[in-house]
Design an enzyme around this catalytic site. Structure first.
Site, short mmCIF file in Angstrom:
data_model
loop_
_atom_site.label_atom_id
_atom_site.label_comp_id
_atom_site.label_asym_id
_atom_site.label_seq_id
_atom_site.Cartn_x
_atom_site.Cartn_y
_atom_site.Cartn_z
N PRO A 145 2.85 55.83 26.91
CA PRO A 145 2.70 56.16 28.14
C PRO A 145 1.62 56.92 28.62
CG PRO A 145 4.27 57.71 27.23
CD PRO A 145 3.93 56.59 26.27
N PRO A 146 1.27 56.82 30.04
CA PRO A 146 0.04 57.58 30.45
C PRO A 146 -0.12 59.09 29.91
CG PRO A 146 0.89 56.33 32.34
CD PRO A 146 2.00 56.41 31.04
N GLY A 147 -1.25 59.61 29.74
CA GLY A 147 -1.46 60.75 29.29
C GLY A 147 -1.03 61.45 28.16
N VAL A 148 -1.01 60.82 27.19
CA VAL A 148 -0.47 61.17 25.91
C VAL A 148 -1.89 61.07 25.26
CG1 VAL A 148 1.73 60.22 25.84
CG2 VAL A 148 0.04 58.91 24.93
N LYS A 188 -4.54 58.84 24.46
CA LYS A 188 -5.01 57.47 23.78
C LYS A 188 -6.59 57.42 23.92
CE LYS A 188 -2.48 54.81 26.30
NZ LYS A 188 -1.73 55.83 27.43
N THR A 189 -7.10 57.49 25.21
CA THR A 189 -8.56 57.48 25.08
C THR A 189 -9.38 58.55 24.66
OG1 THR A 189 -8.20 56.38 27.25
CG2 THR A 189 -10.36 57.12 26.91
N SER A 239 20.54 48.23 26.72
CA SER A 239 20.89 49.44 25.89
C SER A 239 22.06 50.12 26.37
CB SER A 239 19.74 50.28 25.60
OG SER A 239 19.29 51.10 27.00
N LYS A 285 15.11 59.06 23.74
CA LYS A 285 16.32 59.18 24.18
C LYS A 285 17.12 60.39 23.56
CE LYS A 285 17.02 54.20 25.14
NZ LYS A 285 17.74 52.89 24.92
#
Length: 827
Positions: free
Chosen positions: A364-367, A369-370, A686, A729
Site C-alpha cells: 500500500p502507499p506510504g510504507v 517502497k521508494t 473471503s 485482517k
C-alpha cells in the site's frame, strides 16, 4: 611649405594635437574628421584661434581608449591644416583637414585641457632607386586595376590621379589611404623613411588584398547558384575561414570540436560495436555543414554515446554489517527486503560477476517502497536513479525515439544511466502498476526486455540503436496493486510483499523517525516539544486510516507547526502533547472505530476484510421475513461477493437438515443479508464463511459469539478455501478486542508473517469445513432435524413451532418477528 591653395606656410615648433581614433592621416590627403571628445574639441578650437589653423594629427594605438595617454599615441603623425569646421547637433564638430607634412613629437607641452606638443618636421621620403621605384609603381597600378575589377571599392578617379603622380612617396601614401588597412599597417607606411621601401610595403599589402579578393570571388562563383539563408551564413563563414588561413592566423573551430569528440570517444571505454557506430556517425558529421539540422542531430547523438557510462562502474560496499546497520537505521521492520539485499551482498562477495537482482516491492502507499530503494543504494555504495512510470503511455518513454523524428531523445533507461554516471546504479521503477497504453504502444511490453536477465544484456534503445548491457543494474520496481501488472512482466520479477504497518509499528516509527524529523524541519528543539504515549496513539487511531505513514507524518507536522508558533510567540518552555491538545490542534476525531458488539447476537457475524490501507472488521447482518425463499444482498457488494453469498445459501439448502433447518422454512422465508457502511464498495470471496454462519444463525436462532471473527471462502461442498491479507485482517481483529480468529487451514503458513508478540495475544483456529466454523462461532451446538424427532430437544426450533406442527399448521421460521406471528395466527 605650401598648402592646398599654393600659399606658403611656416611650420611652428608647438602645435595643438588631435588624437585620431581609427585612421592614419597622410600628407597631401584631404580628409573629414568627426571630433567628439572634450579635449579634442578644445584642440580644434585652439588651432582655429591661430591664423595658420595648423594642428598635429596622430593615431591612437588602441582605438577603444577614450582618454589616450601620451604612451597610447604614436609619435609620428601628420601636420595638417583645418580647412573648414562645422558644429553638429549632437555636440560634435566636423572638420575638413589637409595633410601637409610628416612630423615627430619631441615633447608634450600640455595634456590638459588639451594636448599641446612640440614637434619636429621629418624630411620628405626620397630614394636613389629611381628605375626600381618606377617599375614598382607600375606594378601597384596594375594590381589596383585588378582590385577594382574584382569589386574593390575605391575612389572613381584614383587611377587618373595616380597617372599624374611621379613622387614615389606620395604615390605610396595615396594608395595606402585607399586600401582601408588596419591602423598599425598604415602607421608603418607613414613611418617608413625610404620611398622605395615604402612602395614595397604597399605592394605587399595590395598583393594580400588581391589574393583575398580572388578567394572571395572563387567562393562566390561556387555558391552563386545555391544561395539560401543558411548557405549565405556558410558563405560568410567560409570567407572568414579562407581569409584567416591565407593570413596565417586562422583556426578551424569545427576541426577542433571534432578532434575533441574523437578524443572523448577514445576515453569512453565503449564496446567495439558501439565505438564503430559512433565513429561512423562522427565521420558523417565531418562532411556536413555545421549549421545544418542533421549535423546538430548527429552531434547530439555522438554526445549521448559519449555520455553513456559504458565502462564506468561503482565499487560495491560488501560489508554486510554496514549494510544491515544502514537498512535498520532507515526503515523499521521490512525484514524480507532487508534479508534479500543482504543475500545479494553475500553472493556478490563470493561471485563478482553475478547479475543484478530484479525486485518488485508491492504494498500500500506510504510504507516506504521508494525510500527503501534509496537506502539500498546507500548500503551498497551505488548511485540511485528513480523514474516514475505513473501515467506513461508511450513505448518510446522506455525505448527512446528513432532518430528520424525531430527532437528525438533516448528513453528513460538510458537517461537514467547518464544521470547516474555508472552502469550499475540502483534503478527504481516507481508506480509500475500505473502504466497505461494507447496507439503509441504499450510501455509494459517494452519493459519485458529491460527486466529479463536473459535479454537485458543486449537492451537496444531506438535512439542509440546499439546494444547496452543492463545486467549490472539493480532494478527495483514498486507497485500498489500487483494484479494491475501484466502477467508476463510479473513473471520476470522477484516479488516481495510489503504489508501495512500495525498500530504498534506506527507508534514505534513515530517516536523514532517521524517526530524527530518534523521537530527538526519545523525549527524546534527537543526541549520545545514532547509527545505522550496516549497522544501518539490518538493521532494514529483517530486522525489516520492508512497502511502507510504519509498522513501520520502530516498530522505530526501540523502539531509541530502549532508548537513552533507558540515558541515564536515567546513561549520558551516544553509543550507536552496530550490527547486533549491533539484534539485542540487537529479538531474532532476524523475516524471513529467501529463499535464493538456488546453481546452475542443472532444473525450478526464478524468478518474480516483487507483494504489497501490495512485490515478492517466487517459485520454481516441478516434478517428474515415470510416470502418465497429469496435472498437479497445489500451494502454495495461486487459480483464476486454476491456469488459467494449465493454459494453459501446453496450449501445451506443442500444440507439444511444437517444444520437443523427444515426445507419448508427455507422455501417460505426471504433472507436479507446486509453489510453496514453501504457507501464503501466491497468485493471478494473471503466473506463466504461469515455469510454462511450469519444465515445459519438467523435460521436456527442460535447466537454467534461476539469475540470470534472469521475469514475464508466457502464452496458448495462446505470446504473452506484460503484467502489473502491474513496479517492485516488479524491485526484489525486485535485492535477491536477480538481474540479468536477462524482462518482456512491452508493459511496456517501465513501465520509466520505475523509478529510473534501479536500471535501470542490471538487464538487462530484453522478450519477445513463449515462444520468446524460453526462449532467455534455458535454459542451452542446445532442439532440436526433427524435427531430432533425422538429427543424432544428444542435446539433449533421453538415450542411454539412444535405445537403448530402437531395441529397440522405450517411451522413458522425460528426467530420470526412477533408481528409476523400475530399475522399468521389471524389468518
Amino acid at each position: 611649405m605650401t598648402n592646398y591653395d599654393g600659399d606658403q606656410i611656416e611650420i611652428p615648433g608647438t602645435l595643438p594635437m588631435l588624437p585620431v581614433r581609427d585612421i592614419v592621416v597622410f600628407p597631401y590627403m584631404i580628409i573629414p574628421l568627426f571630433v567628439g571628445r572634450d579635449t579634442s574639441i578644445r584642440s580644434v578650437e585652439e588651432a582655429l584661434e591661430k591664423t595658420d589653423r595648423l594642428i598635429f594629427l596622430s593615431s591612437q594605438k588602441n582605438i577603444a581608449d577614450e582618454q589616450p595617454t601620451p604612451e597610447g599615441i604614436f609619435e609620428v603623425g601628420t601636420i595638417a591644416m583645418i580647412m573648414r569646421m562645422r558644429p553638429l547637433p549632437d555636440g560634435r564638430v566636423k572638420i575638413l583637414t589637409q595633410g601637409l607634412c610628416r612630423a615627430r613629437v619631441k615633447t608634450y607641452k600640455k595634456t590638459n585641457p588639451f594636448y599641446e606638443v612640440e614637434v619636429e618636421r621629418l624630411d620628405d621620403c626620397i630614394t636613389d632607386k629611381k628605375t626600381e621605384s618606377e617599375a614598382l609603381m607600375r606594378t601597384i597600378r596594375e594590381q589596383i586595376e585588378r582590385l577594382m575589377s574584382l569589386g574593390k571599392s575605391m575612389a572613381p578617379d584614383l587611377m587618373m590621379v595616380l597617372e599624374d603622380i611621379q613622387d614615389p612617396s606620395r604615390y605610396a601614401d595615396l594608395v595606402t589611404s585607399n586600401l582601408s588597412l588596419k591602423v598599425n599597417q598604415a602607421q608603418a607606411v607613414l613611418e617608413t623613411q625610404d620611398a622605395f621601401e615604402k612602395l614595397k610595403r604597399v605592394s605587399d599589402f595590395v598583393s594580400k588584398e588581391l589574393e583575398v579578393l580572388s578567394i572571395q570571388a572563387k567562393i562566390r562563383s561556387q555558391t552563386k547558384d545555391e544561395i539560401t539563408k543558411t548557405q549565405k551564413e556558410y558563405f560568410l563563414r567560409e570567407q572568414i575561414k579562407q581569409i584567416k588561413n591565407e593570413l596565417g592566423d586562422g583556426q578551424d573551430p569545427k576541426g577542433e570540436e571534432l578532434a575533441e569528440l574523437r578524443e572523448k570517444i577514445a576515453r569512453s571505454n565503449m564496446p567495439s560495436h558501439a565505438e564503430t557506430e559512433t565513429l561512423k556517425q562522427l565521420h558523417r558529421l565531418e562532411r556536413m555543414h555545421p549549421e545544418s539540422s542533421e549535423a546538430s542531430m548527429l552531434r547530439t547523438y555522438v554526445e549521448w554515446m559519449i555520455d553513456t557510462p559504458w565502462g564506468k562502474t561503482s565499487v560495491d560496499n560488501l560489508d554486510l554489517v554496514h549494510a544491515q546497520n544502514i537498512l535498520d537505521d532507515d526503515h523499521y521492520k521490512l525484514e524480507k527486503v532487508k534479508d534479500r539485499i543482504l543475500d545479494f551482498l553475500a553472493v556478490r562477495k563470493l561471485k563478482s560477476d553475478m547479475k543484478g537482482p530484479i525486485l518488485c516491492l508491492s504494498g500500500p502507499p506510504g510504507v516506504g517502497k521508494t525510500s527503501l530503494g534509496k537506502s539500498i543504494a546507500r548500503a551498497l555504495g551505488r548511485e540511485f536513479v528513480r523514474i516514475s512510470l505513473g501515467g506513461v503511455k508511450d513505448e518510446a518513454e522506455i525505448r527512446g525515439h528513432r532518430r528520424t523524428y525531430v527532437g528525438a531523445m533516448p528513453g528513460r533507461i538510458v537517461q537514467g544511466l547518464k544521470q547516474a554516471g555508472t552502469n550499475n546504479p540502483v534503478f527504481v521503477l516507481d508506480e509500475l502498476d500505473k502504466l497505461g497504453s494507447d496507439f503509441k504502444g504499450d510501455p509494459s511490453a517494452a519493459l519485458l526486455e529491460v527486466l529479463d536477465p536473459e535479454q537485458n544484456y543486449a537492451f537496444r534503445d531506438h535512439y542509440l540503436n546499439v546494444a547496452i548491457d543492463l545486467r549490472n543494474v539493480m532494478f527495483i520496481a514498486t507497485c500498489n496493486v500487483l494484479e494491475n501488472i501484466p502477467a508476463p512482466l510479473r513473471d520476470r520479477m522477484e516479488i516481495i510483499q510489503l504489508s501495512g504497518y500495525t498500530q504498534e509499528e506506527k507508534y514505534f516509527i513515530s517516536k523514532k523517525y517521524l517526530i524527530p524529523k518534523q521537530t527538526e524541519e519545523n525549527g524546534l528543539k527537543e526541549k520545545h516539544i514532547e509527545f505522550t504515549h496516549e497522544a501518539v496513539e490518538s493521532m494514529i487511531q483517530n486522525y489516520t486510516r492508512e497502511a502507510g505513514l504519509r498522513n501520520l507524518e502530516r498530522i505530526v507536522g501540523t502539531v509541530a507547526r502549532k508548537t513552533a508558533r507558540r515558541v515564536a510567540e515567546g513561549f520558551d518552555g516544553t509543550t507536552l502533547i496530550t490527547p486533549a491538545l491533539v484534539t485542540k490542534y487537529l479538531g474532532p476525531a476524523v475516524y471513529i472505530r467501529e463499535d464493538e458488539q456488546q453481546k452475542d447476537e443472532v444473525g450478526v457475524a464478524t468478518g474480516l476484510a483487507w483494504t489497501s490501507v490495512g485490515g478492517e472488521i466487517l459485520y454481516v447482518e441478516t434478517a428474515m421475513t415470510r416470502g418465497k425463499g429469496n435472498m437479497v444482498l445489500t451494502g454495495q457488494l461486487g459480483d464476486v461477493m454476491r456469488e459467494s453469498g449465493q454459494a453459501a445459501l446453496g450449501l445451506i439448502r443442500s444440507r439444511s437438515t444437517d444444520f437443523g433447518i427444515s426445507l419448508d422454512t427455507l422455501s417460505e422465508t426471504d433472507l436479507h443479508v446486509h453489510f453496514p457502511q453501504g457507501a464503501i464498495p466491497k468485493d471478494g470471496p473471503s466473506a463466504g464463511i461469515t455469510m454462511a454462519t450469519a444465515i445459519i444463525s438467523r435460521l436456527t436462532g442460535i447466537p454467534i459469539r461476539k469475540d470470534v471473527a472469521m475469514t475464508g471462502e466457502i464452496t458448495l461442498t462446505g470446504r473452506v478455501l484460503p484467502i489473502g491479507g491474513l496479517k492485516e485482517k488479524a491485526l484489525a481483529a486485535m485492535r477491536h478486542g477480538i481474540k479468536t480468529i477462524v482462518i482456512p487451514y491452508n493459511n496456517k503458513k501465513d501465520l509466520e508473517d505475523i509478529p510473534q508478540e501479536f500471535r501470542d495475544e490471538l487464538e487462530f483456529v484453522p478450519v477445513k469445513t463449515l462444520d468446524e466454523v460453526l462449532k467455534v462461532a455458535l454459542v451452542q451446538k446445532i442439532v440436526p432435524i433427524s435427531r430432533k424427532a425422538g429427543s424432544g430437544a428444542t435446539s433449533g426450533a421453538s415450542a411454539e413451532q412444535k405445537t403448530t406442527q402437531k395441529k397440522g399448521r405450517k411451522p413458522l421460521a425460528a426467530s420470526e418477528p412477533a408481528v409476523a406471528k400475530s399475522a399468521r395466527k389471524a389468518s
